[in-house]
Write a protein that holds these residues in place. Structure first.
Motif, PDB file in Angstrom:
ATOM      1  N   TYR A  49      36.471   6.688 -35.554  1.00 52.19           N
ATOM      2  CA  TYR A  49      35.584   7.258 -34.545  1.00 52.19           C
ATOM      3  C   TYR A  49      35.509   6.339 -33.338  1.00 52.19           C
ATOM      4  CZ  TYR A  49      33.452  10.920 -37.445  1.00 52.19           C
ATOM      5  OH  TYR A  49      33.218  12.040 -38.204  1.00 52.19           O
ATOM      6  N   ILE A  50      35.211   6.907 -32.198  1.00 50.06           N
ATOM      7  CA  ILE A  50      34.848   6.181 -30.988  1.00 50.06           C
ATOM      8  C   ILE A  50      33.330   6.115 -30.984  1.00 50.06           C
ATOM      9  CG2 ILE A  50      34.799   6.280 -28.461  1.00 50.06           C
ATOM     10  CD1 ILE A  50      37.404   8.083 -28.800  1.00 50.06           C
ATOM     11  N   VAL A  51      32.773   4.932 -30.792  1.00 50.02           N
ATOM     12  CA  VAL A  51      31.317   4.799 -30.701  1.00 50.02           C
ATOM     13  C   VAL A  51      30.895   5.193 -29.291  1.00 50.02           C
ATOM     14  CG1 VAL A  51      29.343   3.244 -30.817  1.00 50.02           C
ATOM     15  CG2 VAL A  51      31.238   2.967 -32.433  1.00 50.02           C
ATOM     16  N   PHE A  52      29.982   6.136 -29.205  1.00 44.72           N
ATOM     17  CA  PHE A  52      29.460   6.668 -27.938  1.00 44.72           C
ATOM     18  C   PHE A  52      28.016   6.205 -27.844  1.00 44.72           C
ATOM     19  CE2 PHE A  52      27.804  10.255 -25.369  1.00 44.72           C
ATOM     20  CZ  PHE A  52      28.776  10.364 -24.395  1.00 44.72           C
ATOM     21  N   THR A  53      27.688   5.350 -26.876  1.00 47.45           N
ATOM     22  CA  THR A  53      26.409   4.661 -26.881  1.00 47.45           C
ATOM     23  C   THR A  53      25.970   4.283 -25.477  1.00 47.45           C
ATOM     24  OG1 THR A  53      25.250   2.774 -27.881  1.00 47.45           O
ATOM     25  CG2 THR A  53      27.531   2.399 -27.184  1.00 47.45           C
ATOM     26  N   ASN A  54      24.739   3.838 -25.350  1.00 47.06           N
ATOM     27  CA  ASN A  54      24.340   3.128 -24.140  1.00 47.06           C
ATOM     28  C   ASN A  54      23.791   1.753 -24.512  1.00 47.06           C
ATOM     29  OD1 ASN A  54      21.691   3.929 -24.976  1.00 47.06           O
ATOM     30  ND2 ASN A  54      21.005   3.912 -22.867  1.00 47.06           N
ATOM     31  N   ALA A  69      39.347  -2.360 -33.153  1.00 44.26           N
ATOM     32  CA  ALA A  69      38.722  -1.042 -33.297  1.00 44.26           C
ATOM     33  C   ALA A  69      37.303  -1.253 -33.802  1.00 44.26           C
ATOM     34  CB  ALA A  69      39.526  -0.194 -34.282  1.00 44.26           C
ATOM     35  N   PRO A  70      36.428  -0.314 -33.581  1.00 48.85           N
ATOM     36  CA  PRO A  70      36.636   0.969 -32.924  1.00 48.85           C
ATOM     37  C   PRO A  70      36.545   0.845 -31.405  1.00 48.85           C
ATOM     38  CG  PRO A  70      34.350   0.815 -33.580  1.00 48.85           C
ATOM     39  CD  PRO A  70      35.041  -0.457 -34.058  1.00 48.85           C
ATOM     40  N   SER A  71      37.045   1.849 -30.720  1.00 51.21           N
ATOM     41  CA  SER A  71      36.804   1.931 -29.288  1.00 51.21           C
ATOM     42  C   SER A  71      35.327   2.240 -29.080  1.00 51.21           C
ATOM     43  CB  SER A  71      37.647   3.037 -28.658  1.00 51.21           C
ATOM     44  OG  SER A  71      38.995   2.657 -28.587  1.00 51.21           O
ATOM     45  N   VAL A  72      34.821   1.779 -27.946  1.00 56.05           N
ATOM     46  CA  VAL A  72      33.418   1.998 -27.605  1.00 56.05           C
ATOM     47  C   VAL A  72      33.349   2.581 -26.200  1.00 56.05           C
ATOM     48  CG1 VAL A  72      31.183   0.894 -27.196  1.00 56.05           C
ATOM     49  CG2 VAL A  72      32.603   0.139 -29.111  1.00 56.05           C
ATOM     50  N   PHE A  73      32.572   3.636 -26.063  1.00 54.15           N
ATOM     51  CA  PHE A  73      32.327   4.274 -24.765  1.00 54.15           C
ATOM     52  C   PHE A  73      30.851   4.093 -24.464  1.00 54.15           C
ATOM     53  CE2 PHE A  73      31.540   7.679 -21.790  1.00 54.15           C
ATOM     54  CZ  PHE A  73      32.697   7.752 -21.033  1.00 54.15           C
ATOM     55  N   GLN A  74      30.546   3.227 -23.486  1.00 51.46           N
ATOM     56  CA  GLN A  74      29.160   2.915 -23.137  1.00 51.46           C
ATOM     57  C   GLN A  74      28.733   3.688 -21.894  1.00 51.46           C
ATOM     58  OE1 GLN A  74      29.401  -1.283 -22.335  1.00 51.46           O
ATOM     59  NE2 GLN A  74      28.716  -1.823 -24.378  1.00 51.46           N
ATOM     60  N   VAL A  89      31.238  12.654 -17.717  1.00 54.81           N
ATOM     61  CA  VAL A  89      31.615  11.961 -18.950  1.00 54.81           C
ATOM     62  C   VAL A  89      32.871  12.590 -19.547  1.00 54.81           C
ATOM     63  CG1 VAL A  89      30.910  11.544 -21.352  1.00 54.81           C
ATOM     64  CG2 VAL A  89      29.320  11.070 -19.476  1.00 54.81           C
ATOM     65  N   ILE A  90      32.923  13.905 -19.600  1.00 54.20           N
ATOM     66  CA  ILE A  90      34.099  14.590 -20.147  1.00 54.20           C
ATOM     67  C   ILE A  90      35.339  14.261 -19.327  1.00 54.20           C
ATOM     68  CG2 ILE A  90      35.158  16.867 -20.520  1.00 54.20           C
ATOM     69  CD1 ILE A  90      33.037  15.992 -22.611  1.00 54.20           C
ATOM     70  N   ASN A  91      35.213  14.267 -18.015  1.00 58.78           N
ATOM     71  CA  ASN A  91      36.347  13.903 -17.158  1.00 58.78           C
ATOM     72  C   ASN A  91      36.823  12.489 -17.454  1.00 58.78           C
ATOM     73  OD1 ASN A  91      36.352  16.399 -15.899  1.00 58.78           O
ATOM     74  ND2 ASN A  91      35.094  15.712 -14.189  1.00 58.78           N
ATOM     75  N   CYS A  92      35.886  11.587 -17.655  1.00 59.39           N
ATOM     76  CA  CYS A  92      36.228  10.195 -17.967  1.00 59.39           C
ATOM     77  C   CYS A  92      36.893  10.089 -19.341  1.00 59.39           C
ATOM     78  CB  CYS A  92      34.976   9.336 -17.901  1.00 59.39           C
ATOM     79  SG  CYS A  92      35.287   7.576 -18.087  1.00 59.39           S
ATOM     80  N   LEU A 105      37.131  -0.782 -24.686  1.00 57.44           N
ATOM     81  CA  LEU A 105      35.708  -0.708 -24.377  1.00 57.44           C
ATOM     82  C   LEU A 105      35.633  -0.111 -22.978  1.00 57.44           C
ATOM     83  CD1 LEU A 105      32.670  -1.376 -24.584  1.00 57.44           C
ATOM     84  CD2 LEU A 105      33.231  -3.687 -23.793  1.00 57.44           C
ATOM     85  N   ILE A 106      35.075   1.074 -22.880  1.00 56.12           N
ATOM     86  CA  ILE A 106      34.943   1.736 -21.585  1.00 56.12           C
ATOM     87  C   ILE A 106      33.469   1.801 -21.233  1.00 56.12           C
ATOM     88  CG2 ILE A 106      35.254   3.899 -20.316  1.00 56.12           C
ATOM     89  CD1 ILE A 106      37.817   4.327 -21.894  1.00 56.12           C
ATOM     90  N   THR A 107      33.152   1.287 -20.062  1.00 56.73           N
ATOM     91  CA  THR A 107      31.790   1.334 -19.564  1.00 56.73           C
ATOM     92  C   THR A 107      31.749   2.351 -18.439  1.00 56.73           C
ATOM     93  OG1 THR A 107      31.476  -0.984 -20.147  1.00 56.73           O
ATOM     94  CG2 THR A 107      29.872  -0.009 -18.641  1.00 56.73           C
ATOM     95  N   PHE A 108      30.987   3.409 -18.651  1.00 55.74           N
ATOM     96  CA  PHE A 108      30.893   4.507 -17.698  1.00 55.74           C
ATOM     97  C   PHE A 108      29.596   4.397 -16.922  1.00 55.74           C
ATOM     98  CE2 PHE A 108      28.951   8.541 -16.658  1.00 55.74           C
ATOM     99  CZ  PHE A 108      29.945   9.187 -15.944  1.00 55.74           C
ATOM    100  N   ASP A 109      29.715   4.383 -15.634  1.00 55.13           N
ATOM    101  CA  ASP A 109      28.587   4.446 -14.710  1.00 55.13           C
ATOM    102  C   ASP A 109      28.918   5.591 -13.767  1.00 55.13           C
ATOM    103  OD1 ASP A 109      27.116   3.907 -12.201  1.00 55.13           O
ATOM    104  OD2 ASP A 109      26.482   2.076 -13.221  1.00 55.13           O
ATOM    105  N   THR A 110      27.928   6.270 -13.260  1.00 48.52           N
ATOM    106  CA  THR A 110      28.219   7.398 -12.380  1.00 48.52           C
ATOM    107  C   THR A 110      28.950   6.970 -11.111  1.00 48.52           C
ATOM    108  OG1 THR A 110      25.986   7.237 -11.453  1.00 48.52           O
ATOM    109  CG2 THR A 110      26.338   8.855 -13.217  1.00 48.52           C
ATOM    110  N   ASN A 111      28.927   5.677 -10.800  1.00 43.23           N
ATOM    111  CA  ASN A 111      29.610   5.169  -9.603  1.00 43.23           C
ATOM    112  C   ASN A 111      30.960   4.523  -9.897  1.00 43.23           C
ATOM    113  OD1 ASN A 111      27.467   5.883  -7.845  1.00 43.23           O
ATOM    114  ND2 ASN A 111      26.344   4.104  -8.571  1.00 43.23           N
ATOM    115  N   LYS A 112      31.183   4.095 -11.131  1.00 44.55           N
ATOM    116  CA  LYS A 112      32.445   3.431 -11.469  1.00 44.55           C
ATOM    117  C   LYS A 112      32.652   3.423 -12.981  1.00 44.55           C
ATOM    118  CE  LYS A 112      30.546  -1.218 -11.648  1.00 44.55           C
ATOM    119  NZ  LYS A 112      30.660  -2.590 -11.215  1.00 44.55           N
TER     120      LYS A 112
END
Length: 121
Positions: A49-54, A69-74, A89-92, A105-112
């Motif tokens: 699984y990919i961990v989906f978290t903040n 592993a695992p990949s993490v999407f923050q 988020v889906i686009n990312c 490890l992917i850190t998603f912010d609405t700006n970057k």
């Protein structure tokens, strides 16, 4: 793509992702609400699984363990609900799917978005 949603995010994310054809489950359906992050981390790793978290602690665990592993999407956002940021988020997730499959490890912010390949060094 298999996504495990951490306790700190709404279970609404699981339904939202499932409706888009993404296999997703919220931790409350797998374990206990008070399980430590390491338990969630180990479960995600063992079950692909990919961990989906903040929660920033998952990045800390990746760094401390030098894990592949695992990949993490923050998510880093004031509004953490899919109705507000779901499409971005889906686009990312789609854009960086290969990185998530390989370990990142992917850190998603609405700006970057920041992508770090595993293991973190």
């Amino acid at each position: 793509m298999r996504i495990l949603i951490d306790m700190n995010l709404s279970p609404i994310w699981a339904q939202y992702l499932q409706e888009l054809g993404i296999e997703a489950i919220h931790w409350i359906n797998v374990g206990n609400a008070n399980d430590p992050d390491k338990i969630i981390f180990d479960y995600a790793s063992a079950n692909n699984y990919i961990v989906f978290t903040n929660d920033l602690d998952f990045g800390t665990i990746l760094a401390a363990t030098n894990a592949n592993a695992p990949s993490v999407f923050q998510l880093k956002s004031q509004d953490l609900l899919p109705k507000s940021i779901g499409e971005m988020v889906i686009n990312c997730l789609n854009q960086y799917e290969n990185y998530l499959k390989e370990g990142s490890l992917i850190t998603f912010d609405t700006n970057k978005v920041r992508v770090r390949i595993l293991p973190l060094k």
